[in-house]
Scaffold this motif. Structure first.
Motif, mmCIF file in Angstrom:
data_model
loop_
_atom_site.group_PDB
_atom_site.id
_atom_site.type_symbol
_atom_site.label_atom_id
_atom_site.label_comp_id
_atom_site.label_asym_id
_atom_site.label_seq_id
_atom_site.Cartn_x
_atom_site.Cartn_y
_atom_site.Cartn_z
ATOM 1 N N ASN A 37 0.829 -1.220 0.000
ATOM 2 C CA ASN A 37 0.000 0.000 0.000
ATOM 3 C C ASN A 37 0.855 1.258 0.000
ATOM 4 O O ASN A 37 0.544 2.240 -0.670
ATOM 5 C CB ASN A 37 -0.939 0.007 1.203
ATOM 6 C CG ASN A 37 -2.233 -0.735 0.918
ATOM 7 O OD1 ASN A 37 -2.583 -0.986 -0.232
ATOM 8 N ND2 ASN A 37 -2.949 -1.108 1.966
ATOM 9 N N VAL A 40 2.102 1.786 -3.423
ATOM 10 C CA VAL A 40 1.038 2.360 -4.271
ATOM 11 C C VAL A 40 0.982 3.863 -4.067
ATOM 12 O O VAL A 40 0.882 4.645 -5.023
ATOM 13 C CB VAL A 40 -0.325 1.709 -3.927
ATOM 14 C CG1 VAL A 40 -1.469 2.510 -4.525
ATOM 15 C CG2 VAL A 40 -0.371 0.275 -4.422
ATOM 16 N N LEU A 41 1.105 4.291 -2.817
ATOM 17 C CA LEU A 41 1.060 5.725 -2.500
ATOM 18 C C LEU A 41 2.284 6.437 -3.057
ATOM 19 O O LEU A 41 2.198 7.494 -3.681
ATOM 20 C CB LEU A 41 1.002 5.870 -0.979
ATOM 21 C CG LEU A 41 0.569 7.200 -0.400
ATOM 22 C CD1 LEU A 41 -0.837 7.547 -0.861
ATOM 23 C CD2 LEU A 41 0.625 7.144 1.124
ATOM 24 N N ARG A 45 0.032 5.826 -7.562
ATOM 25 C CA ARG A 45 -1.016 4.951 -8.108
ATOM 26 C C ARG A 45 -2.236 4.870 -7.202
ATOM 27 O O ARG A 45 -3.224 4.224 -7.518
ATOM 28 C CB ARG A 45 -0.456 3.552 -8.349
ATOM 29 C CG ARG A 45 0.455 3.475 -9.560
ATOM 30 C CD ARG A 45 0.893 2.056 -9.894
ATOM 31 N NE ARG A 45 1.857 1.552 -8.925
ATOM 32 C CZ ARG A 45 1.631 0.529 -8.115
ATOM 33 N NH1 ARG A 45 0.467 -0.083 -8.130
ATOM 34 N NH2 ARG A 45 2.561 0.115 -7.278
ATOM 35 N N ALA A 46 -2.148 5.562 -6.068
ATOM 36 C CA ALA A 46 -3.299 5.560 -5.154
ATOM 37 C C ALA A 46 -4.391 6.483 -5.682
ATOM 38 O O ALA A 46 -4.105 7.506 -6.288
ATOM 39 C CB ALA A 46 -2.854 6.005 -3.770
ATOM 40 N N ARG A 47 -5.637 6.076 -5.476
ATOM 41 C CA ARG A 47 -6.773 6.891 -5.891
ATOM 42 C C ARG A 47 -7.476 7.526 -4.696
ATOM 43 O O ARG A 47 -8.278 8.439 -4.853
ATOM 44 C CB ARG A 47 -7.762 6.047 -6.669
ATOM 45 C CG ARG A 47 -7.225 5.586 -8.005
ATOM 46 C CD ARG A 47 -8.152 4.603 -8.672
ATOM 47 N NE ARG A 47 -9.475 5.144 -8.882
ATOM 48 C CZ ARG A 47 -10.523 4.439 -9.254
ATOM 49 N NH1 ARG A 47 -10.408 3.146 -9.421
ATOM 50 N NH2 ARG A 47 -11.696 5.000 -9.447
ATOM 51 N N ILE A 49 -7.098 7.891 -0.040
ATOM 52 C CA ILE A 49 -6.357 7.535 1.161
ATOM 53 C C ILE A 49 -7.278 7.718 2.360
ATOM 54 O O ILE A 49 -8.021 8.698 2.456
ATOM 55 C CB ILE A 49 -5.071 8.389 1.313
ATOM 56 C CG1 ILE A 49 -4.270 7.940 2.543
ATOM 57 C CG2 ILE A 49 -5.381 9.886 1.364
ATOM 58 C CD1 ILE A 49 -2.871 8.533 2.608
ATOM 59 N N ASP B 219 -14.765 1.555 -6.545
ATOM 60 C CA ASP B 219 -14.548 2.780 -5.784
ATOM 61 C C ASP B 219 -13.334 2.663 -4.857
ATOM 62 O O ASP B 219 -12.634 3.643 -4.602
ATOM 63 C CB ASP B 219 -15.779 3.107 -4.924
ATOM 64 C CG ASP B 219 -16.895 3.738 -5.751
ATOM 65 O OD1 ASP B 219 -18.026 3.827 -5.248
ATOM 66 O OD2 ASP B 219 -16.614 4.116 -6.904
ATOM 67 N N GLU B 221 -10.752 0.655 -5.331
ATOM 68 C CA GLU B 221 -9.507 0.261 -5.987
ATOM 69 C C GLU B 221 -8.516 1.402 -5.866
ATOM 70 O O GLU B 221 -8.816 2.555 -6.179
ATOM 71 C CB GLU B 221 -9.773 -0.045 -7.470
ATOM 72 C CG GLU B 221 -8.569 -0.618 -8.195
ATOM 73 C CD GLU B 221 -8.827 -0.834 -9.664
ATOM 74 O OE1 GLU B 221 -10.013 -0.810 -10.056
ATOM 75 O OE2 GLU B 221 -7.865 -1.003 -10.416
ATOM 76 N N GLY B 222 -7.331 1.095 -5.419
ATOM 77 C CA GLY B 222 -6.346 2.150 -5.242
ATOM 78 C C GLY B 222 -6.488 2.900 -3.944
ATOM 79 O O GLY B 222 -5.838 3.912 -3.727
ATOM 80 N N LEU B 223 -7.338 2.408 -3.044
ATOM 81 C CA LEU B 223 -7.484 3.048 -1.727
ATOM 82 C C LEU B 223 -6.417 2.508 -0.786
ATOM 83 O O LEU B 223 -6.240 1.316 -0.671
ATOM 84 C CB LEU B 223 -8.870 2.762 -1.155
ATOM 85 C CG LEU B 223 -9.105 3.204 0.283
ATOM 86 C CD1 LEU B 223 -9.101 4.716 0.391
ATOM 87 C CD2 LEU B 223 -10.416 2.645 0.814
ATOM 88 N N VAL B 224 -5.673 3.413 -0.162
ATOM 89 C CA VAL B 224 -4.676 2.975 0.825
ATOM 90 C C VAL B 224 -5.095 3.475 2.200
ATOM 91 O O VAL B 224 -5.835 4.423 2.336
ATOM 92 C CB VAL B 224 -3.268 3.466 0.456
ATOM 93 C CG1 VAL B 224 -2.821 2.870 -0.856
ATOM 94 C CG2 VAL B 224 -3.212 4.988 0.394
#
Lengths: 74, 224
Positions: A37, A40-41, A45-47, A49, B219, B221-224
């Motif tokens: 994760n 990704v950040l 590439r994160a959408r 947080i 929604d 996807e890509g959530l950290v």
């Protein structure tokens, strides 16, 4: 530049980590977030947080959200 | 992971049931009521339902003769069966019987085979869709648009396919009996089950929820 056409947010995590001589693995252990994760950040590439994630990272790196993210001009 | 083992076992079971359905369908198409081929009976046990002579089941107009004395008598313990002393028993209908159809015409064969393989074909379609669904769970991502489409298709196959197959099989039995010498002994009544339609509606509700899950998956996807 953000990795998604829907936003212009850039994450400066790599810059901050380099300045502190810290690795993703070390940060992962401090904030209890997976390396995947964080990667990704770091690679924009994160959408989205979670606020809890943002709080943990800011506390660990002693920064503010504005230090971590910027919005690129149009 | 424990879940992966369960998914693997489920896929294998679905595969086994699919093979069984194919065998049943082949039995009807190739067997005595279809193309008339002699199928192996594995030592006298009719494992192929299609080996049996074509038959149709219907409701009898009058109860059949039964050689059992069910007369009652009044005893100190109340009304009892006169022969056994047990609480009284009574045989009530509806009574069904099977009529063997000898020397079926080509049309009767075709319509009979279609009726008998309709439900196994629906089952095969359901199993195929379930196999795809379970396989996506094994891959770790079940909430996809493809699975949402599978569930909608499953709802249609079960709801409409199951109801139509069930109704057609019932009509076929009535039609065969009406053309036989035993027709006067039967009521011209059939039975249609709407259970497949209800189950199809329930699956459609599940498909609506699944579609919502797909949206949530996208929604996050890509959530950290």
């Amino acid at each position: 530049m953000g990795g998604d056409d829907l936003h212009r947010v850039t994450c400066h995590l790599e810059t901050i980590l380099d300045a502190r001589g810290m690795t993703l693995v070390e940060l992962s252990e401090m904030v209890d977030i997976t390396v995947a994760n964080l990667s990704v950040l770091k690679n924009d590439r994160a959408r989205a947080i979670r606020f809890s994630t943002l709080t943990a990272i800011c506390d660990a790196l002693e920064v503010q959200p504005g230090d971590l993210f910027t919005v690129a001009p149009v | 992971m424990r879940g992966r083992g369960l998914v693997t076992v489920t896929r294998w079971l679905i595969g086994v049931f699919m093979v069984i359905e194919v065998i049943i369908i082949a039995g009807f198409v190739l067997g005595a009521s279809g193309l008339g081929l002699n199928l192996p009976d594995f030592g006298g046990r009719l494992l192929w339902e299609g080996q049996e002579v074509m038959s149709a089941e219907g409701l009898l107009r009058v109860p059949p003769a039964v050689d059992i004395d069910l007369s009652t008598e009044t005893t100190s313990e109340g009304t009892r069966d006169a022969s056994t002393g047990l609480p009284p028993a009574e045989l009530t209908g509806p009574f069904t019987a099977r009529v063997s159809i000898w020397g079926p015409t080509a049309l009767e064969r075709i319509l009979f085979v279609i009726a008998r393989i309709a439900i196994p074909l629906v089952a095969l379609g359901v199993l195929w869709l379930l196999f795809g669904l379970v396989s996506s769970v094994k891959r770790g991502n079940p909430f996809t648009a493809e699975n949402s489409r599978r569930l909608w298709l499953l709802a249609l196959v079960v709801g409409i396919g199951g109801t139509v197959a069930n109704a057609y099989a019932g009509w076929l039995d009535s039609w065969l009996i009406s053309r036989s010498a035993a027709a006067p002994a039967f009521l011209n009544q059939g039975f249609v089950s709407f259970a497949p339609l209800l189950i199809g509606l329930l699956i459609a509700v599940l498909a609506v929820a699944w579609t919502r899950g797909v949206i949530l998956e996208e929604d996050t996807e890509g959530l950290v």
